[in-house]
Design a protein around this motif. Structure first.
Motif, mmCIF file in Angstrom:
data_model
loop_
_atom_site.group_PDB
_atom_site.id
_atom_site.type_symbol
_atom_site.label_atom_id
_atom_site.label_comp_id
_atom_site.label_asym_id
_atom_site.label_seq_id
_atom_site.Cartn_x
_atom_site.Cartn_y
_atom_site.Cartn_z
ATOM 1 N N ASP A 121 -99.052 29.412 -23.261
ATOM 2 C CA ASP A 121 -99.946 29.388 -24.418
ATOM 3 C C ASP A 121 -100.737 28.097 -24.543
ATOM 4 O O ASP A 121 -100.629 27.171 -23.761
ATOM 5 N N TYR A 122 -101.508 28.101 -25.599
ATOM 6 C CA TYR A 122 -102.413 27.060 -25.995
ATOM 7 C C TYR A 122 -101.767 25.668 -25.981
ATOM 8 O O TYR A 122 -102.336 24.721 -25.455
ATOM 9 N N THR A 123 -100.545 25.568 -26.526
ATOM 10 C CA THR A 123 -99.861 24.274 -26.607
ATOM 11 C C THR A 123 -99.641 23.710 -25.212
ATOM 12 O O THR A 123 -99.818 22.522 -24.976
ATOM 13 N N GLY A 364 -98.830 14.968 -33.530
ATOM 14 C CA GLY A 364 -98.081 14.814 -34.775
ATOM 15 C C GLY A 364 -98.982 14.883 -36.007
ATOM 16 O O GLY A 364 -98.556 14.550 -37.119
ATOM 17 N N ILE A 365 -100.228 15.332 -35.816
ATOM 18 C CA ILE A 365 -101.158 15.412 -36.950
ATOM 19 C C ILE A 365 -100.906 16.706 -37.728
ATOM 20 O O ILE A 365 -100.882 17.797 -37.142
ATOM 21 N N GLU A 366 -100.710 16.571 -39.037
ATOM 22 C CA GLU A 366 -100.557 17.774 -39.852
ATOM 23 C C GLU A 366 -101.949 18.285 -40.199
ATOM 24 O O GLU A 366 -102.623 17.749 -41.067
ATOM 25 N N SER A 389 -111.141 18.681 -40.870
ATOM 26 C CA SER A 389 -110.392 19.051 -42.070
ATOM 27 C C SER A 389 -109.412 20.200 -41.798
ATOM 28 O O SER A 389 -108.640 20.573 -42.681
ATOM 29 N N GLY A 390 -109.436 20.767 -40.590
ATOM 30 C CA GLY A 390 -108.434 21.782 -40.239
ATOM 31 C C GLY A 390 -108.961 23.200 -40.157
ATOM 32 O O GLY A 390 -108.187 24.151 -40.069
ATOM 33 N N LYS A 391 -110.289 23.353 -40.127
ATOM 34 C CA LYS A 391 -110.874 24.703 -40.129
ATOM 35 C C LYS A 391 -110.523 25.485 -38.865
ATOM 36 O O LYS A 391 -110.071 26.630 -38.929
ATOM 37 N N SER A 392 -110.740 24.835 -37.703
ATOM 38 C CA SER A 392 -110.465 25.544 -36.446
ATOM 39 C C SER A 392 -108.980 25.842 -36.303
ATOM 40 O O SER A 392 -108.600 26.828 -35.660
ATOM 41 N N THR A 393 -108.164 25.002 -36.913
ATOM 42 C CA THR A 393 -106.717 25.243 -36.845
ATOM 43 C C THR A 393 -106.374 26.552 -37.551
ATOM 44 O O THR A 393 -105.497 27.297 -37.097
ATOM 45 N N ILE A 394 -107.091 26.848 -38.634
ATOM 46 C CA ILE A 394 -106.850 28.120 -39.330
ATOM 47 C C ILE A 394 -107.192 29.292 -38.406
ATOM 48 O O ILE A 394 -106.436 30.261 -38.304
ATOM 49 N N PRO A 432 -115.073 31.441 -30.643
ATOM 50 C CA PRO A 432 -114.536 30.094 -30.766
ATOM 51 C C PRO A 432 -115.635 29.060 -30.973
ATOM 52 O O PRO A 432 -116.811 29.320 -30.737
ATOM 53 N N GLN A 433 -115.205 27.875 -31.425
ATOM 54 C CA GLN A 433 -116.180 26.826 -31.724
ATOM 55 C C GLN A 433 -116.877 26.323 -30.458
ATOM 56 O O GLN A 433 -118.081 26.139 -30.445
ATOM 57 N N ASP A 434 -116.092 26.129 -29.372
ATOM 58 C CA ASP A 434 -116.760 25.716 -28.127
ATOM 59 C C ASP A 434 -117.129 26.977 -27.352
ATOM 60 O O ASP A 434 -116.289 27.672 -26.814
#
Ligand SMILES: Nc1ncnc2c1ncn2[C@@H]1O[C@H](COP(=O)(O)OP(=O)(O)OP(=O)(O)O)[C@@H](O)[C@H]1O
Ligand SMILES: [Mg+2]
Length: 606
Positions: A121-123, A364-366, A389-394, A432-434
């Motif tokens: 996966d992504y990680t 380690g970024i929340e 601000s975390g948009k793509s993370t959503i 996706p963004q990119d």
């Protein structure tokens, strides 16, 4: 060495072919040593016959005897030739079996690794460099192949040859055998040491080469930036420095390499001298013939390569073991995202985030904190907020590239972790963004959204329709090759806005139940943006839409808007209520409207 045990399953799979290969090795070696014995016989017989011939000089049948002698020799020559042909033929068969098996195993192993890459996966991909991943499937696998192919073949060859040749030598004379073989172990050790030095040096050469090619690759892809910043001289300088150090390393390697063959010849020479000297003493004693000495010299020459290859084989096996343990380590990496088995029928597309937080493991970024929201089918939700601000993370959480650290995401009331991931992703349309396009035609890039294993189930009408909804159809029609235009690597021949819209068409052609736009209207002018968003109202009727954007114009028409600040919801509501609130959203609106006025453009908001 234990890591190589992993390959046993492949050996088992190809056991018959390998078994036959080993048989061929034995046969080919047998035909290899027969000529040595033929030569001994030929020499010994000729020696005797020539002395008879001298006795016969002056007699009638001397001439006839001589003819017989030459016929005899020709017969030997023919036999030796035949043996060489047979040896060559079986050698060919030996390579056709063992080396071919090694290629099969290489193929199987590559497929296995590639398959595993697709599962991870992504990680995993955030934590590993592409270069390393490429190396595993190319460099490491070829090293392993050297073990399953050449190393195995030479080892078998060595054993068979040793048994056959030393057996033959001992039968002639044990003492002479001992002296003739004396330098050989030394030879093996020296070859091993030289080989190790060569390996180290060639690894350094390889590293320098990879520095060099990384530099070239980067400067070619960044050539526009380099030229516009007039950095060609520095760039060339850097290239020369890298190129120089590559040359220096290569020359070091050449120096060691050039020691290799002379060392080999020196030791073989020693063996030959021992044989001739000690063998000569035996011939004087009358216990050996001259033919025996010739036979021995041929044996030693035959042993030269396998003994030399022993050192080489040991180092091949060591390198293969190191590579295989790297491969094993990677094959043992388990994907963290594992598909569930549930799937709602019919699928409605209700999205629910309940107390979702996510922390990136590597940094380690929340990125998002305690998110709660719902998207009902037929509804659109827009998310805006500053960069980072975390948009793509959503979006990543919604397509399940990552799982929440806390809380859960529900789809039609089912925890996303329990959902059949394959089926779920089939109903998603994600931009996706990119923007990433494959170096293929525009048509294939759009059809990619739909084609299941090839081009099944997609018509060109669907492709043009999707392109039309993404407001790119007219644009494509103006290209000389229309839909058959090739987009270059990553879509280099297209403008940013064109790329974004092709990516949108690729998502729309799927006829998705849940659509996710991650900032994919940023390079599109506001008029086109407006057209695309209005089209969405048609195609996404009764379906769920998540739109992420920086511009007010991208988000203002959504049913619900969330303003994200440092991963948490700062404001939420619809356009009018947020304006009335007078907070961040209203502020953003004012700034964007002002800058639009200042640049002389028509304001969409005033
Ligand atoms: N793969 C990653 N590994 C570690 N941290 C990450 C990763 N991706 C994002 N982050 C961090 O998470 C935070 C949120 O990133 P995210 O990409 O969600 O922001 P964003 O709102 O989409 O920003 P933008 O508007 O610039 O696209 C950032 O601080 C970022 O540095
Ligand atoms: Mg983003």
């Amino acid at each position: 060495m234990r890591s190589l045990a992993y390959l046993n399953k492949f050996f088992f799979k190809y056991r018959w072919r390998l078994g036959v290969g080993i048989l061929f090795v034995t046969i080919s070696n047998f035909f290899g040593i027969v000529p040595a014995q033929l030569i001994r016989n030929a020499l010994d017989q000729s020696e005797q016959m020539i002395s008879y011939y001298h006795l016969l000089t002056g007699f009638e049948f001397a001439k006839q005897f001589r003819n017989e002698l030459s016929f005899n020799l020709i017969l030997f020559v023919a036999l030796i030739l035949l043996m060489a042909l047979l040896k060559g033929f079986f050698m060919f068969l030996m390579r056709q079996t063992i080396i071919v098996v090694s290629r099969y195993i290489e193929f199987d192993l590559k497929n296995e690794i590639y398959d595993h890459y697709q599962k991870l996966d992504y990680t995993f991909y955030s934590g590993n460099r592409t270069g390393d991943l490429m190396n595993r499937i190319s460099e490491d696998v070829s090293r392993v192949r050297m073990y399953v192919g050449p190393a195995l073949m030479y080892t078998v060859n060595l054993i068979v040859m040793f048994v056959l040749i030393i057996g033959a030598m001992l039968r002639v004379n044990p003492m002479l055998t001992f002296f003739a073989l004396l330098p050989l172990p030394l030879l093996s050790v020296i070859i091993y040491i030289v080989q190790e030095i060569i390996n180290k040096k060639s690894e350094r050469v390889q590293a320098k080469l990879s520095d060099l090619s990384t530099h070239v690759q980067e400067s070619l892809s960044g050539i526009r930036v380099i030229k516009s910043f007039v950095r060609e001289p520095e760039n060339l300088n850097r290239f020369s420095v890298l190129s120089d150090s590559y040359k220096a390393r290569s020359l070091e390697l050449v120096r060691v390499n050039s020691l290799f063959v002379p060392t080999l010849l020196l030791l073989i020479g020693l063996s030959t001298i021992f044989t001739i000297y000690i063998g000569g003493l035996y011939v004087i004693d009358g216990t050996l013939t001259i033919g025996n000495i010739a036979e021995f010299i041929i044996y030693i020459n035959m042993l030269m390569w396998p003994v030399a290859s022993l050192g080489w084989v040991v180092s091949l096996v060591q390198r293969a073991a190191a590579s295989q343990s790297r491969i094993n380590e990677f094959l043992e990496t388990k994907p963290e995202i594992v598909s569930g088995s549930l799937f709602p029928e019919p699928f409605k597309g209700r999205v629910e985030f309940i107390g979702v937080s996510y922390t990136y493991p590597h940094s380690g970024i929340e990125a998002v904190k305690d998110l709660n929201f719902t998207i009902q089918p037929g509804e659109s939700l827009a998310i805006t907020g500053k960069t980072g601000s975390g948009k793509s993370t959503i979006a990543a959480l919604l397509v399940r590239q990552v799982d929440p650290t806390e809380g859960k995401v529900l789809i039609d009331g089912i925890d996303l972790k329990q959902l059949d991931l394959h089926k779920y992703r089939e109903v998603l349309g994600y931009v996706p963004q990119d923007t990433f396009l494959f170096s293929d035609t525009i048509y294939n890039n759009i059809a990619f959204g739909r084609s299941v294993a090839g081009d099944v189930g997609i018509t060109s009408k669907q492709v043009t329709e999707a392109a039309d909804y993404a407001s790119i159809h007219n644009n494509i029609e103006k290209f000389p090759a229309k839909y058959q235009t090739r987009v270059g690597e990553r879509g280099i021949t297209l403008s940013g806005g064109q790329k974004q819209r092709i990516c949108i068409a690729r998502a729309l052609v799927r006829d998705p139940s849940v659509l996710i736009f991650d900032d994919c209207l940023s390079a599109v002018d506001t008029e086109t943006e407006d057209r695309i968003l209005r089209n969405l109202n048609i195609v996404m009727k009764n379906k769920s839409v998540l739109i992420i954007g920086h511009r007010i114009s991208s988000v203002m028409n959504a049913h619900k808007i969330i303003v994200l600040h440092q991963g948490a919801v700062a404001e939420s509501g619809d356009h009018n209520s947020l304006l009335a609130e007078g907070g961040m959203y209203a502020n953003l609106f004012k700034i964007q409207a002002m800058s639009n006025l200042r640049s002389g453009g028509q304001s969409d908001y005033l």
